[in-house]
Design a protein around this motif. Structure first.
Motif, PDB file in Angstrom:
ATOM      1  N   LYS A  45       0.730  -1.512  -0.112  1.00  0.00           N
ATOM      2  CA  LYS A  45       0.151   0.018   0.107  1.00  0.00           C
ATOM      3  C   LYS A  45       0.533   1.370   0.040  1.00  0.00           C
ATOM      4  O   LYS A  45       1.814   1.660   0.789  1.00  0.00           O
ATOM      5  CB  LYS A  45      -0.311  -0.184   1.271  1.00  0.00           C
ATOM      6  CG  LYS A  45      -1.641  -1.042   1.503  1.00  0.00           C
ATOM      7  CD  LYS A  45      -2.649  -1.262   2.817  1.00  0.00           C
ATOM      8  CE  LYS A  45      -3.687  -0.326   2.144  1.00  0.00           C
ATOM      9  NZ  LYS A  45      -4.723  -0.252   3.878  1.00  0.00           N
ATOM     10  N   GLY A  51      -6.545  10.155   0.336  1.00  0.00           N
ATOM     11  CA  GLY A  51      -7.352   8.687   0.284  1.00  0.00           C
ATOM     12  C   GLY A  51      -7.428   8.316  -1.040  1.00  0.00           C
ATOM     13  O   GLY A  51      -7.213   8.652  -2.558  1.00  0.00           O
ATOM     14  N   GLY A  52      -8.634   7.146  -1.651  1.00  0.00           N
ATOM     15  CA  GLY A  52      -8.706   7.259  -3.185  1.00  0.00           C
ATOM     16  C   GLY A  52      -8.045   6.169  -3.807  1.00  0.00           C
ATOM     17  O   GLY A  52      -6.951   6.030  -5.106  1.00  0.00           O
ATOM     18  N   GLY A  54      -6.482   3.165  -3.177  1.00  0.00           N
ATOM     19  CA  GLY A  54      -6.818   1.529  -3.951  1.00  0.00           C
ATOM     20  C   GLY A  54      -7.112   2.145  -5.741  1.00  0.00           C
ATOM     21  O   GLY A  54      -6.397   1.335  -6.809  1.00  0.00           O
ATOM     22  N   VAL A  59      -2.385   0.276  -4.267  1.00  0.00           N
ATOM     23  CA  VAL A  59      -3.197  -0.992  -3.036  1.00  0.00           C
ATOM     24  C   VAL A  59      -2.951  -2.012  -4.094  1.00  0.00           C
ATOM     25  O   VAL A  59      -4.207  -1.906  -5.162  1.00  0.00           O
ATOM     26  CB  VAL A  59      -4.214  -0.960  -2.140  1.00  0.00           C
ATOM     27  CG1 VAL A  59      -4.278  -1.789  -1.348  1.00  0.00           C
ATOM     28  CG2 VAL A  59      -4.251   0.521  -1.644  1.00  0.00           C
ATOM     29  N   LEU A  61      -2.489  -6.473  -3.631  1.00  0.00           N
ATOM     30  CA  LEU A  61      -2.888  -7.855  -2.859  1.00  0.00           C
ATOM     31  C   LEU A  61      -1.234  -8.535  -3.613  1.00  0.00           C
ATOM     32  O   LEU A  61      -1.079  -8.060  -5.155  1.00  0.00           O
ATOM     33  CB  LEU A  61      -4.255  -8.647  -3.158  1.00  0.00           C
ATOM     34  CG  LEU A  61      -5.114  -8.270  -2.602  1.00  0.00           C
ATOM     35  CD1 LEU A  61      -6.338  -8.128  -2.246  1.00  0.00           C
ATOM     36  CD2 LEU A  61      -4.463  -8.101  -1.012  1.00  0.00           C
ATOM     37  N   ASP A  92       0.344  -7.842   6.554  1.00  0.00           N
ATOM     38  CA  ASP A  92      -0.914  -9.256   6.611  1.00  0.00           C
ATOM     39  C   ASP A  92      -2.066  -8.726   5.520  1.00  0.00           C
ATOM     40  O   ASP A  92      -2.604  -7.703   6.188  1.00  0.00           O
ATOM     41  CB  ASP A  92      -0.943  -9.641   7.861  1.00  0.00           C
ATOM     42  CG  ASP A  92      -1.182 -11.227   8.103  1.00  0.00           C
ATOM     43  OD1 ASP A  92      -1.390 -11.567   6.658  1.00  0.00           O
ATOM     44  OD2 ASP A  92      -1.311 -11.449   9.094  1.00  0.00           O
ATOM     45  N   ALA A  93      -2.817  -9.709   4.580  1.00  0.00           N
ATOM     46  CA  ALA A  93      -4.077  -9.518   3.557  1.00  0.00           C
ATOM     47  C   ALA A  93      -4.657 -10.270   4.864  1.00  0.00           C
ATOM     48  O   ALA A  93      -4.345 -11.375   4.511  1.00  0.00           O
ATOM     49  CB  ALA A  93      -3.435  -9.474   2.632  1.00  0.00           C
ATOM     50  N   VAL A  94      -5.893 -10.344   4.173  1.00  0.00           N
ATOM     51  CA  VAL A  94      -7.382 -10.653   5.310  1.00  0.00           C
ATOM     52  C   VAL A  94      -8.275 -10.867   4.513  1.00  0.00           C
ATOM     53  O   VAL A  94      -8.091 -10.082   2.840  1.00  0.00           O
ATOM     54  CB  VAL A  94      -8.137  -9.770   6.157  1.00  0.00           C
ATOM     55  CG1 VAL A  94      -6.984  -9.251   7.927  1.00  0.00           C
ATOM     56  CG2 VAL A  94      -8.236  -8.109   6.494  1.00  0.00           C
ATOM     57  N   ILE A  96     -11.673 -10.319   2.871  1.00  0.00           N
ATOM     58  CA  ILE A  96     -13.089  -9.382   3.306  1.00  0.00           C
ATOM     59  C   ILE A  96     -14.162 -10.348   2.876  1.00  0.00           C
ATOM     60  O   ILE A  96     -14.317 -10.535   1.392  1.00  0.00           O
ATOM     61  CB  ILE A  96     -12.832  -8.809   2.466  1.00  0.00           C
ATOM     62  CG1 ILE A  96     -11.187  -8.165   2.922  1.00  0.00           C
ATOM     63  CG2 ILE A  96     -13.545  -7.409   2.757  1.00  0.00           C
ATOM     64  CD1 ILE A  96     -11.635  -6.558   1.860  1.00  0.00           C
ATOM     65  N   GLU A  99     -17.086  -5.406   4.165  1.00  0.00           N
ATOM     66  CA  GLU A  99     -16.500  -3.851   4.582  1.00  0.00           C
ATOM     67  C   GLU A  99     -17.462  -2.365   5.033  1.00  0.00           C
ATOM     68  O   GLU A  99     -18.499  -2.633   4.440  1.00  0.00           O
ATOM     69  CB  GLU A  99     -16.326  -3.476   3.698  1.00  0.00           C
ATOM     70  CG  GLU A  99     -14.373  -4.466   2.976  1.00  0.00           C
ATOM     71  CD  GLU A  99     -14.243  -3.771   1.173  1.00  0.00           C
ATOM     72  OE1 GLU A  99     -12.735  -3.562   1.433  1.00  0.00           O
ATOM     73  OE2 GLU A  99     -14.651  -3.736   0.416  1.00  0.00           O
ATOM     74  N   GLY A 122     -15.542   0.657   2.739  1.00  0.00           N
ATOM     75  CA  GLY A 122     -14.665   0.520   1.205  1.00  0.00           C
ATOM     76  C   GLY A 122     -14.736   1.218   0.197  1.00  0.00           C
ATOM     77  O   GLY A 122     -13.207   1.990  -0.047  1.00  0.00           O
ATOM     78  N   ASN A 191     -11.650   2.917   6.871  1.00  0.00           N
ATOM     79  CA  ASN A 191     -12.227   2.504   6.193  1.00  0.00           C
ATOM     80  C   ASN A 191     -11.403   1.786   4.601  1.00  0.00           C
ATOM     81  O   ASN A 191     -10.933   1.870   4.574  1.00  0.00           O
ATOM     82  CB  ASN A 191     -12.851   3.714   5.698  1.00  0.00           C
ATOM     83  CG  ASN A 191     -13.750   3.441   4.117  1.00  0.00           C
ATOM     84  OD1 ASN A 191     -14.795   2.524   3.948  1.00  0.00           O
ATOM     85  ND2 ASN A 191     -14.969   4.281   3.259  1.00  0.00           N
ATOM     86  N   PRO A 192     -11.717  -0.061   5.041  1.00  0.00           N
ATOM     87  CA  PRO A 192     -12.375  -0.321   5.331  1.00  0.00           C
ATOM     88  C   PRO A 192     -12.169  -1.080   6.933  1.00  0.00           C
ATOM     89  O   PRO A 192     -11.144  -1.331   7.148  1.00  0.00           O
ATOM     90  CB  PRO A 192     -13.426  -1.426   4.195  1.00  0.00           C
ATOM     91  CG  PRO A 192     -11.825  -1.824   3.617  1.00  0.00           C
ATOM     92  CD  PRO A 192     -10.837  -0.674   3.669  1.00  0.00           C
ATOM     93  N   ASP A 205      -7.826  -0.417   7.491  1.00  0.00           N
ATOM     94  CA  ASP A 205      -7.707   0.395   6.921  1.00  0.00           C
ATOM     95  C   ASP A 205      -7.139   2.064   7.597  1.00  0.00           C
ATOM     96  O   ASP A 205      -8.121   2.002   8.320  1.00  0.00           O
ATOM     97  CB  ASP A 205      -7.755   1.532   5.609  1.00  0.00           C
ATOM     98  CG  ASP A 205      -7.606   2.545   4.807  1.00  0.00           C
ATOM     99  OD1 ASP A 205      -6.373   3.375   5.250  1.00  0.00           O
ATOM    100  OD2 ASP A 205      -8.838   3.577   3.792  1.00  0.00           O
TER     101      ASP A 205
HETATM  102  P1  GDP Z   1      -7.192   3.411  -0.004  1.00  0.00           P
HETATM  103  O1  GDP Z   1      -8.179   3.151  -1.325  1.00  0.00           O
HETATM  104  O2  GDP Z   1      -6.408   5.094  -0.347  1.00  0.00           O
HETATM  105  O3  GDP Z   1      -8.720   4.031   0.936  1.00  0.00           O
HETATM  106  O4  GDP Z   1      -6.917   2.241   0.440  1.00  0.00           O
HETATM  107  P2  GDP Z   1      -7.850   0.717   1.319  1.00  0.00           P
HETATM  108  O5  GDP Z   1      -6.401   0.536   2.641  1.00  0.00           O
HETATM  109  O6  GDP Z   1      -8.988   1.046   1.859  1.00  0.00           O
HETATM  110  O7  GDP Z   1      -8.090  -0.208   0.067  1.00  0.00           O
HETATM  111  C1  GDP Z   1      -8.620   0.016  -0.714  1.00  0.00           C
HETATM  112  C2  GDP Z   1      -9.456  -1.334  -0.826  1.00  0.00           C
HETATM  113  O8  GDP Z   1      -8.710  -2.522  -1.097  1.00  0.00           O
HETATM  114  C3  GDP Z   1      -9.928  -1.980   0.256  1.00  0.00           C
HETATM  115  O9  GDP Z   1     -11.449  -1.557   0.522  1.00  0.00           O
HETATM  116  C4  GDP Z   1     -10.515  -3.296  -0.022  1.00  0.00           C
HETATM  117  O10 GDP Z   1     -10.754  -3.361  -1.076  1.00  0.00           O
HETATM  118  C5  GDP Z   1      -8.512  -3.438  -0.685  1.00  0.00           C
HETATM  119  N1  GDP Z   1      -8.127  -3.988   0.341  1.00  0.00           N
HETATM  120  C6  GDP Z   1      -7.064  -3.107   1.163  1.00  0.00           C
HETATM  121  N2  GDP Z   1      -6.574  -4.293   1.898  1.00  0.00           N
HETATM  122  C7  GDP Z   1      -6.893  -5.456   2.023  1.00  0.00           C
HETATM  123  C8  GDP Z   1      -6.476  -6.721   2.215  1.00  0.00           C
HETATM  124  O11 GDP Z   1      -5.932  -7.112   3.576  1.00  0.00           O
HETATM  125  N3  GDP Z   1      -6.973  -7.658   2.314  1.00  0.00           N
HETATM  126  C9  GDP Z   1      -8.139  -7.902   0.717  1.00  0.00           C
HETATM  127  N4  GDP Z   1      -8.371  -8.835   0.473  1.00  0.00           N
HETATM  128  N5  GDP Z   1      -8.188  -6.090   0.574  1.00  0.00           N
HETATM  129  C10 GDP Z   1      -7.559  -5.408   0.989  1.00  0.00           C
END
Ligand code: GDP
Ligand code: MN
Length: 379
Positions: A45, A51-52, A54, A59, A61, A92-94, A96, A99, A122, A191-192, A205
């Motif tokens: 990440k 923000g935003g 992803g 972001v 995996l 560590d990814a989880v 989901i 969200e 999310g 979020n989330p 996050d």
């Molecule tokens: P943002 O886009 O800056 O708000 O960053 P986030 O940390 O919220 O990540 C965006 C999206 O990536 C999340 O809403 C998740 O859908 C996905 N994501 C982030 N971390 C993980 C994780 O550990 N596992 C999975 N499966 N998806 C993740």
């Protein structure tokens, strides 16, 4: 003050919010090493103050250490909304299943912290607020009483129905509130907040903004400041104790007191000009402050003329005049300057200015009209 996700995660985990294991690195090789250590799927990440991430591709995996290294290579140096990514988190990814959104902001209208929760987490919460506001539940908190366990449970029950999941979410809701008040935040959000298929609750996050006025009692958080999210002139203004806001116009203003600064901007507009900035040098007027103020304003290429408008109270006009003279000795401004000093020690100030072939305007109107005209002529 904004802090990074990894720093917010650190604060939240101190308060007992469940956060997946993570490390921050600035090198793809280190991303691989962390992924190896975690030994499972990881998420890479971007750590930037927006923000935003992803949606912007910041972001990703990774199933293998190889992939983690590849993603880190792609994300490091990436430009996200004008900010360059200098560090990535490898976490560590989880898995989901759901969200959710949980967040607290200080609401100026009700003068209280307002808790907001939504099962539509999310995604961009501003978008949810704009399109389906009924999906956000708001709850003002009495700042004297704090958030009770019953209130936390009620909020959690808006998100999920499974009793033990609701209980775990309620714990997060309470701890987030503790972190919010404990760090003097103006905003704290997760979020989330996710529920995994085996019904565990994790914050994946985290965003915390700290109230600048309270930073003096959080030296540990002050030390988290990342100047890469702050422009050079803003940093200098902050370090010198000036409040500076850059605007789009061409009349630079140096003023003492927020009220006079607002008025000055209004009068500039009244005479058909556009202020280039709001700059309040505050209650005392050391020459250093005046020098810094002039430096900051002259480094803005839009500025065509400068107005110094001081109403001396605690601020002494002679101090300001001395500061101005010292500042002008150091550098040539190269721009027309209009000065208006009135109030405490204005006469002495007038003498100091006269010795240096400068003169204070009689009234604010006269000064503003002149400075606007000078800007127009330069344009
Ligand atoms: P943002 O886009 O800056 O708000 O960053 P986030 O940390 O919220 O990540 C965006 C999206 O990536 C999340 O809403 C998740 O859908 C996905 N994501 C982030 N971390 C993980 C994780 O550990 N596992 C999975 N499966 N998806 C993740
Ligand atoms: Mn997010």
């Amino acid at each position: 003050m904004k802090i990074h996700e990894y720093q917010a995660r650190g604060i939240l985990s101190e308060y007992g919010v469940p956060i997946p294991r993570f490390e921050v690195v600035d090198d793809p090789g280190d991303a691989r090493r962390v992924a190896e250590e975690i030994g499972r799927m990881v998420v890479v990440k971007a750590q930037v103050h927006v923000g935003g991430r992803g949606k912007a591709g910041g972001v990703k995996l990774a199933k293998t250490p190889d992939e983690a290294e590849k993603h880190a290579t792609a994300i490091l140096g990436m430009d996200i909304k004008g900010l360059t990514v200098e560090r990535v988190m490898v976490a560590d990814a989880v898995d989901i299943e759901s969200e959710y959104y949980v967040g607290i902001v200080v609401d100026r209208a009700t003068k209280r912290p307002v808790y907001m929760v939504s099962a539509a987490g999310g995604v961009d919460i501003e978008e949810v607020a704009a399109t389906t506001p009924e999906r956000i539940h708001k709850h003002p908190v009495d700042p004297d009483k704090g958030l009770s366990t019953a209130e936390a449970q009620e909020l959690a029950a808006k998100l999920d129905t499974r009793p033990h999941v609701v209980r775990d979410i309620a714990v997060v809701v309470e701890k987030l509130y503790d972190a919010f008040t404990g760090s003097d935040a103006s905003l704290a959000e997760i979020n989330p907040l996710v529920v995994t298929p085996d019904e565990q609750v994790w914050a994946i996050d985290a965003k915390i903004n700290i109230d600048d006025n309270a930073l003096f009692r959080h030296p540990d958080i002050e030390a988290m400041r990342d100047p890469s999210g702050e422009t050079d002139d803003l940093r200098r203004a902050r370090e010198m104790g000036l409040s500076y806001v850059k605007l789009e116009g061409d009349v630079g203003c140096i003023v003492n007191g927020a009220g006079l600064a607002m008025t000055t901007m209004d009068v500039i507009k009244y005479y058909g000009g556009e202020p280039a900035n709001f700059l309040d040098i505050g209650g005392s007027s050391s020459p250093e402050k005046m020098q810094t103020a002039i430096d900051i304003i002259t480094s803005d290429p839009n500025v065509k003329s400068i107005l110094i408008n001081i109403f001396g109270g605690i601020t002494r006009c002679d101090d300001v005049a001395r500061g101005l003279v010292a500042a002008l000795k150091e550098r040539s401004v190269g721009l027309p300057l209009v000065v208006r000093l009135t109030g405490t020690n204005a006469e002495e100030a007038g003498q100091i200015l006269a010795e240096h072939e400068m003169k204070s305007a009689e009234t604010m109107d006269e000064a503003v009209e002149k400075v606007v005209e000078l800007a127009r002529r330069q344009a």
